[in-house]
Scaffold this motif. Structure first.
Motif, short mmCIF file in Angstrom:
data_model
loop_
_atom_site.label_atom_id
_atom_site.label_comp_id
_atom_site.label_asym_id
_atom_site.label_seq_id
_atom_site.Cartn_x
_atom_site.Cartn_y
_atom_site.Cartn_z
N SER A 1 51.13 -4.87 -9.07
CA SER A 1 52.38 -4.21 -8.65
C SER A 1 52.17 -2.71 -8.54
O SER A 1 52.66 -2.07 -7.60
N PHE A 2 51.45 -2.13 -9.48
CA PHE A 2 51.14 -0.69 -9.43
C PHE A 2 50.35 -0.33 -8.18
O PHE A 2 50.57 0.72 -7.57
N LEU A 3 49.45 -1.24 -7.78
CA LEU A 3 48.63 -0.98 -6.60
C LEU A 3 49.36 -1.30 -5.29
O LEU A 3 48.85 -0.97 -4.21
N GLY A 4 50.51 -1.93 -5.39
CA GLY A 4 51.27 -2.28 -4.19
C GLY A 4 50.68 -3.43 -3.42
O GLY A 4 50.87 -3.55 -2.20
N ARG B 1 36.39 -12.44 10.45
CA ARG B 1 37.57 -12.74 9.63
C ARG B 1 38.61 -11.62 9.78
O ARG B 1 38.28 -10.43 9.72
N TYR B 2 39.86 -12.02 9.95
CA TYR B 2 40.99 -11.08 10.04
C TYR B 2 41.74 -11.17 8.71
O TYR B 2 42.40 -12.17 8.43
N THR B 3 41.62 -10.12 7.89
CA THR B 3 42.05 -10.24 6.50
C THR B 3 42.49 -8.90 5.93
O THR B 3 42.09 -7.84 6.42
N ASN B 4 43.31 -8.96 4.89
CA ASN B 4 43.60 -7.79 4.06
C ASN B 4 43.44 -8.13 2.58
O ASN B 4 44.04 -7.52 1.71
N LYS C 1 44.80 0.77 2.46
CA LYS C 1 45.01 0.02 3.70
C LYS C 1 45.79 -1.26 3.40
O LYS C 1 45.38 -2.07 2.59
N SER C 2 46.93 -1.42 4.09
CA SER C 2 47.75 -2.60 3.88
C SER C 2 47.58 -3.64 4.99
O SER C 2 47.68 -4.83 4.74
N SER C 3 47.30 -3.18 6.20
CA SER C 3 47.21 -4.10 7.33
C SER C 3 45.87 -4.83 7.34
O SER C 3 44.88 -4.40 6.72
N ARG C 4 45.82 -5.94 8.06
CA ARG C 4 44.59 -6.71 8.17
C ARG C 4 43.59 -5.98 9.06
O ARG C 4 43.95 -5.19 9.92
N GLU D 1 23.11 -14.88 3.13
CA GLU D 1 24.42 -14.58 3.70
C GLU D 1 24.78 -13.11 3.44
O GLU D 1 24.33 -12.52 2.46
N TYR D 2 25.61 -12.58 4.33
CA TYR D 2 26.12 -11.22 4.16
C TYR D 2 27.58 -11.22 4.62
O TYR D 2 27.89 -11.65 5.73
N ARG D 3 28.45 -10.75 3.74
CA ARG D 3 29.88 -10.75 4.04
C ARG D 3 30.44 -9.34 3.88
O ARG D 3 30.41 -8.77 2.78
N VAL D 4 30.95 -8.77 4.95
CA VAL D 4 31.52 -7.43 4.93
C VAL D 4 32.94 -7.50 4.36
O VAL D 4 33.72 -8.39 4.70
N LYS D 5 33.29 -6.55 3.48
CA LYS D 5 34.58 -6.55 2.80
C LYS D 5 35.42 -5.36 3.26
O LYS D 5 34.90 -4.31 3.63
N PRO D 6 36.76 -5.46 3.19
CA PRO D 6 37.63 -4.43 3.78
C PRO D 6 37.80 -3.16 2.95
O PRO D 6 38.16 -2.12 3.49
N ASN D 7 37.61 -3.19 1.61
CA ASN D 7 37.73 -1.99 0.77
C ASN D 7 39.09 -1.31 0.96
O ASN D 7 39.20 -0.13 1.25
N ASN D 8 40.17 -2.06 0.74
CA ASN D 8 41.52 -1.56 0.96
C ASN D 8 42.00 -0.56 -0.10
O ASN D 8 42.85 0.28 0.17
N LEU D 9 41.50 -0.67 -1.33
CA LEU D 9 42.11 0.02 -2.46
C LEU D 9 41.49 1.37 -2.79
O LEU D 9 42.08 2.15 -3.55
#
Length: 310
Positions: free
Chosen positions: A164-167, A195-198, A214-217, A238-246
């Motif tokens: 909740s603190f992080l939204g 992948r389209y993700t948030n 970042k809130s959007s996907r 395998e290699y998986r790229v991550k969004p790093n939203n926080l």
């Protein structure tokens, strides 16, 4: 209510196993193994293949259990999947993440995180093969292509106050497209997924972020390669790229890179001692997971998964 729904979905898929035909023509390991989200693929990312041993005109069933552990964290998972005519895949998975290091967050603010807190997440998935056939098109340049989605719901327990603190939200849906190409003559399989993700840490830390995070996907690529040493033994990576939203939110709050999210990678070996059983062992590097509470350590360790398929 949540427990009854989860149990009902598992029961429905399990009942379908009675209709599954075990004597199929699918080649060993060409249906992939169960990924962490429950769909067929590698351990970290889905492939375009339809899981189970189903071929055209058949129904198939699979179930799996997995465990991964790093220096500071561990996660147990299990799930089931139903394959319909080698065209549609339905999957259901649950993850149980040991987030004990999160207790240190109480030193930053009175979040009320309980000792030994676990985060649980349910994943309901569907995948549709839209073009190609990985085996039948092995002598052409045409890959097998599938589109899919994974709807995730996170149950954070006392870590909910932190989310909740992080939204962040506690539910979200990833949409992806995968292309899998099997080169039979070279005993090589290559997969690319977009992948389209948030999702934060695959959804275990919620979805999106309050500003300036970042809130959007966003679109994130994932890659797999596997080499078939023999008909029942494969090695790959395998290699998986991550969004790093926080991270931007953490920096604005004075935490620096304490909320940074890194890409995931692994090196795996998969063995199918029979047509209905496969075992996967991997070395995983999950980067830094909330490095502010783990002394900036990279989370490396093992991933072990067992699957039965019919």
């Amino acid at each position: 209510m949540e427990y009854r729904l989860h149990s009902t979905l598992i029961a429905a898929l399990a009942m379908a196993a009675g209709l599954a035909q075990a004597d199929t023509g699918k080649l060993l390991l060409t249906g992939g193994v169960s990924s962490i989200g429950g769909s067929a693929g590698g351990g970290l990312t889905p492939w375009a293949v339809i899981g189970t041993n189903t071929t055209a005109g058949e129904l198939g069933f699979s179930g799996y259990a997995t465990r991964a552990a790093t220096q500071d964290y561990s996660v147990n998972g299990y799930g089931v999947a139903l394959g319909l005519h080698d065209r549609v895949e339905l999957s259901l998975a649950r993850q149980d993440f040991d987030a004990s290091p999160a207790l240190a967050l109480n030193g930053i603010a009175p979040f009320g995180v309980a000792p030994g807190q676990h985060i649980k997440m349910d994943v309901v998935g569907i995948k549709l093969r839209v073009a190609g056939d990985a085996v039948l098109d092995a002598d052409s340049f045409m890959p097998q292509i599938a589109v899919g989605l994974e709807h995730k719901r996170t149950h954070p327990g006392t870590i909910g106050s932190v989310l909740s603190f992080l939204g962040t939200k506690t539910s979200g849906t990833d949409v992806y497209v995968s292309a899998t190409k099997l080169f039979l003559a070279q005993s090589l399989l290559v997969n690319g997924t977009l992948r389209y993700t948030n999702a934060n840490q695959n959804g275990l830390l919620g979805f999106g972020s309050a500003a300036p995070g970042k809130s959007s996907r966003s679109l994130q690529p994932e890659f797999s390669v596997a080499y078939l040493i023999s008909k029942n033994l494969a090695v790959g990576a395998e290699y998986r790229v991550k969004p790093n939203n926080l991270q931007a939110l953490g920096a604005a709050a004075g935490f620096g890179a304490a909320l940074r999210e890194d890409d995931w990678k692994d090196i795996f070996i998969a063995w199918a001692p029979s047509k209905n059983v496969s075992l996967t062992l991997a070395y995983v590097d999950l980067g830094r997971i909330v490095p502010g509470i783990t002394n900036n350590r990279r989370q490396t360790g093992y991933y072990l998964s067992a699957q039965v398929a019919f």
